[in-house]
Scaffold this motif. Structure first.
Motif, PDB file in Angstrom:
ATOM      1  N   LEU A  48      49.300  48.123  50.181  1.00 23.29           N
ATOM      2  CA  LEU A  48      48.156  48.351  51.062  1.00 23.29           C
ATOM      3  C   LEU A  48      47.289  47.102  51.186  1.00 23.29           C
ATOM      4  N   GLY A  49      47.160  46.351  50.101  1.00 22.04           N
ATOM      5  CA  GLY A  49      46.414  45.093  50.162  1.00 22.04           C
ATOM      6  C   GLY A  49      47.059  44.113  51.133  1.00 22.04           C
ATOM      7  N   MET A  50      48.378  44.085  51.145  1.00 23.03           N
ATOM      8  CA  MET A  50      49.083  43.212  52.083  1.00 23.03           C
ATOM      9  C   MET A  50      48.892  43.674  53.523  1.00 23.03           C
TER      10      MET A  50
ATOM     11  N   ASP B 242      45.329  41.533  54.307  1.00 24.46           N
ATOM     12  CA  ASP B 242      46.004  40.242  54.476  1.00 24.46           C
ATOM     13  C   ASP B 242      46.215  39.499  53.151  1.00 24.46           C
ATOM     14  N   GLU B 243      46.571  40.246  52.109  1.00 26.57           N
ATOM     15  CA  GLU B 243      46.885  39.610  50.836  1.00 26.57           C
ATOM     16  C   GLU B 243      48.267  38.968  50.919  1.00 26.57           C
TER      17      GLU B 243
END
Length: 104
Positions: free
Chosen positions: A73-75, A79-80
């Protein structure tokens, strides 16, 4: 039914982690309420699953879904980094969770 409950617990854990990030950015009562609801539901589903599944297996799968799902979800949302090594280790976590399901 316990396995479905365990997966739901992991998904609620992912939601709760996402709400931590949202609360950190927005600082409003709605984000705090959603954070509490997400983690509360996660613990309730986990407790239900642990009535019939071993504690070690339940906890490992719950944390695996939460950790890998939170990273994914962070990715997607924040934009992780999508570094291939990071993706490999997320896949290893998911494979370990699936392996625990297969032997339990």
């Amino acid at each position: 039914m316990a396995w479905i409950s365990l997966v739901l617990a992991g998904l609620c854990e992912m939601f709760g982690v996402t709400m931590i990030n949202k609360l950190h950015k927005d600082r409003n009562w709605q984000s705090l309420l959603l954070l509490i609801l997400g983690f509360g539901a996660s613990f309730l589903f986990l407790a239900y699953a642990m009535k019939s599944l071993p504690m070690g297996t339940s906890y490992a799968i719950w944390t695996g879904i939460g950790a890998s799902g939170g990273a994914i979800l962070g990715m997607l949302l924040y934009d992780e980094s999508r570094d291939p090594k990071r993706l490999l280790f997320i896949a290893l976590i998911l494979c370990a969770a699936i392996g625990l399901k297969l032997i339990s």
